[in-house]
Design a protein around this motif. Structure first.
Motif, short mmCIF file in Angstrom:
data_model
loop_
_atom_site.label_atom_id
_atom_site.label_comp_id
_atom_site.label_asym_id
_atom_site.label_seq_id
_atom_site.Cartn_x
_atom_site.Cartn_y
_atom_site.Cartn_z
N ASP A 223 0.74 -1.38 -0.09
CA ASP A 223 0.13 0.01 -0.05
C ASP A 223 0.81 1.13 -0.05
O ASP A 223 0.28 2.34 -0.35
N GLY A 224 2.07 1.07 0.41
CA GLY A 224 3.06 2.32 0.52
C GLY A 224 4.38 2.01 1.07
O GLY A 224 4.63 0.71 1.45
N LYS A 225 4.95 3.03 1.53
CA LYS A 225 6.48 2.80 1.99
C LYS A 225 6.69 3.84 3.00
O LYS A 225 6.25 4.96 2.91
N SER A 226 7.57 3.61 3.95
CA SER A 226 8.16 4.37 4.78
C SER A 226 9.42 5.07 4.28
O SER A 226 10.16 4.47 3.24
N ILE A 227 9.77 6.19 4.38
CA ILE A 227 10.61 6.94 3.86
C ILE A 227 11.13 8.18 4.75
O ILE A 227 10.74 8.03 5.90
N ILE A 228 12.41 8.55 4.55
CA ILE A 228 13.15 9.37 5.21
C ILE A 228 13.34 10.64 5.14
O ILE A 228 14.00 11.31 5.65
N ASN A 229 12.99 10.91 3.80
CA ASN A 229 13.39 12.28 3.18
C ASN A 229 12.42 12.94 2.22
O ASN A 229 11.84 12.03 1.53
N PRO A 230 12.17 14.18 2.02
CA PRO A 230 11.09 15.04 1.39
C PRO A 230 11.31 14.53 -0.11
O PRO A 230 10.58 14.37 -1.12
N ARG A 231 12.88 14.53 -0.48
CA ARG A 231 13.09 14.20 -1.75
C ARG A 231 12.51 12.77 -2.42
O ARG A 231 12.49 12.71 -3.58
N GLN A 232 12.02 12.07 -1.40
CA GLN A 232 11.48 10.71 -1.79
C GLN A 232 9.95 10.59 -2.09
O GLN A 232 9.54 9.81 -2.81
N ILE A 233 9.52 11.70 -1.65
CA ILE A 233 7.80 11.47 -1.71
C ILE A 233 7.29 11.66 -3.15
O ILE A 233 6.53 10.69 -3.54
N GLN A 234 7.51 12.49 -4.07
CA GLN A 234 7.39 12.53 -5.46
C GLN A 234 7.24 11.23 -6.12
O GLN A 234 6.50 10.67 -6.92
N ILE A 235 8.40 10.68 -6.08
CA ILE A 235 8.67 9.17 -6.59
C ILE A 235 7.63 8.27 -6.27
O ILE A 235 7.26 7.68 -6.87
N VAL A 236 7.49 8.40 -4.86
CA VAL A 236 6.49 7.04 -4.28
C VAL A 236 4.92 7.53 -4.82
O VAL A 236 4.32 6.68 -5.42
N HIS A 237 4.56 8.93 -4.73
CA HIS A 237 3.34 9.12 -5.33
C HIS A 237 3.08 9.08 -6.92
O HIS A 237 2.15 8.51 -7.31
N ASP A 238 4.23 9.14 -7.63
CA ASP A 238 4.16 8.71 -9.05
C ASP A 238 3.62 7.49 -9.31
O ASP A 238 3.07 7.17 -9.96
N ILE A 239 4.46 6.75 -8.71
CA ILE A 239 4.26 5.25 -8.83
C ILE A 239 2.95 4.64 -8.33
O ILE A 239 2.62 3.89 -8.92
N PHE A 240 2.69 5.34 -6.87
CA PHE A 240 1.62 4.51 -6.30
C PHE A 240 0.25 5.24 -6.98
O PHE A 240 -0.86 4.92 -6.46
N THR A 241 0.25 6.54 -7.56
CA THR A 241 -0.92 6.98 -8.23
C THR A 241 -1.39 6.19 -9.37
O THR A 241 -0.43 6.20 -10.38
N PRO A 242 -2.46 5.89 -9.60
CA PRO A 242 -2.76 5.03 -11.09
C PRO A 242 -2.59 6.05 -12.21
O PRO A 242 -2.97 7.37 -11.88
#
Ligand SMILES: CC(C)(COP(=O)(O)OP(=O)(O)OC[C@H]1O[C@@H](n2cnc3c(N)ncnc32)[C@H](O)[C@@H]1OP(=O)(O)O)[C@@H](O)C(=O)NCCC(=O)NCCSC(=O)C[C@@](O)(CC(=O)O)C(=O)O
Ligand SMILES: [Mg+2]
Length: 300
Positions: A223-242
């Motif tokens: 469903d998602g991922k734990s992350i440590i830095n704001p630079r990782q957010i967009q990549i996760v959202h790009d991949i997890f958003t249909p």
């Protein structure tokens, strides 16, 4: 009654160290879905009281603009965790993340103290959710029991650093050392109908490696991922958003299944792909995810 936020969108869950006021004062500007306010391993042993104090005031005074506020408490083998829960619940947190969970009893113990805190601080009983981090071989082997341990449990998260230490290996960046744990945990979470989150990716200089890691866990079904830095957010959202293509296809599948059902047809093709009733829930899930992510423009 099922908590209305139990299944909310949690693509990105960003850790923040409560020892650093500069990090906890305004993380909502980066728009993660959730933030994990950490009192455990990021906080030095002699700074636990100060971090808890900052956490309480941050929760009380800062408007986090709808970003979910999860607090990672210290381990149940420490003298800190009960006070952590008291401060977090009194401050108004949304959920407690239990580190190094190994048994369903760990969740129930935390639940008891949460309930005590809800009563003491006049919060509705059941308003604070729980997530359990699995960080050992034992935790992974008990995944299903942990997933079924409490109505409050929103989901489980893999914690790769401690887990690989327990397995007597280390994080390689390839994911090979996490394969069994990821699969086992995910199957348990799906069997128990709770959410499932992957571990942090610690190499901030390797964004390509991070992207591949996120693509892998997305395909696995997390469903998602734990992350440590704001630079990782967009990549996760790009991949997890249909994507638009996925949404259009899902809409066609839903509409065609509804239509064909009325005509007594069970199997047919959409864009050359065989479709039957088994594809309905997956297509609806894509649409729900698109709606929750704010990208749905259709009429379903
Ligand atoms: C890694 C680094 C020091 C790098 O900092 P840097 O400053 O070099 O980064 P930059 O990119 O330059 O920052 C650009 C701007 O973003 C701001 N900014 C950075 N990070 C931010 C953030 N998290 N939240 C809000 N804001 C942030 C920063 O303040 C700056 O703001 P500004 O100055 O205004 O421009 C920093 O990110 C950080 O501390 N991360 C969290 C680390 C942490 O909590 N670890 C514990 C959880 S894991 C664990 O315990 C293992 C586990 O348990 C895991 C499991 O359970 O899954 C297991 O077993 O595996
Ligand atoms: Mg850990």
């Amino acid at each position: 009654m099922i908590h209305p936020e139990k299944k909310r969108l949690r693509r990105s869950m960003m850790f923040l160290n409560c020892q650093k006021p500069g990090l906890i004062k305004d993380p909502y500007i980066y728009k993660p879905d959730s933030m994990i306010l950490d009192l455990e391993d990021a906080v030095a042993e002699n700074q636990k009281d100060a971090a808890r104090f900052s956490l309480f005031h941050a929760l009380r005074e800062i408007d986090y603009h709808g970003v979910e506020r999860v607090v990672r408490i210290n381990g149940l083998d420490t003298g800190f965790w009960k006070e952590d829960i008291m401060a977090a619940v009194a401050g108004g947190c949304d959920a407690i993340r239990i580190p190094k969970t190994e048994r369903p009893e760990d969740v129930r113990l935390v639940e008891e103290v949460i309930e005590l805190a809800e009563t003491r601080f006049d919060r509705p009983i059941g308003s604070v959710l729980i997530m359990a981090a699995l960080e050992s071989a034992r935790g992974i082997m008990k995944a299903l029991d942990i997933c079924e341990s409490s109505e409050r449990l929103l989901g489980v998260a893999l914690s790769g650093g401690d887990y690989t230490k327990d397995l007597q290996t280390h994080i390689t960046g390839t994911g090979v050392e996490l394969m069994g744990a990821r699969q086992n945990m995910l199957i348990a979470a799906r069997a128990a109908k709770v959410q499932c989150f992957d571990t942090v990716y610690t190499n901030l200089d390797d964004m390509e490696g991070f992207r591949k890691d996120v693509e892998t866990i997305h395909l696995m079904g997390f469903d998602g991922k734990s992350i440590i830095n704001p630079r990782q957010i967009q990549i996760v959202h790009d991949i997890f958003t249909p994507s638009e293509k996925d949404i259009i296809f899902a809409e066609k599948v839903v509409k065609e299944i509804d239509d064909k059902k009325k005509k007594g047809i069970g199997v047919f093709t959409v864009d050359g792909k065989m479709i039957d009733i088994a594809f309905y829930d997956g297509a609806m899930r894509t649409i729900s995810l698109a709606k929750a992510s704010g990208v749905y423009k259709g009429d379903l």
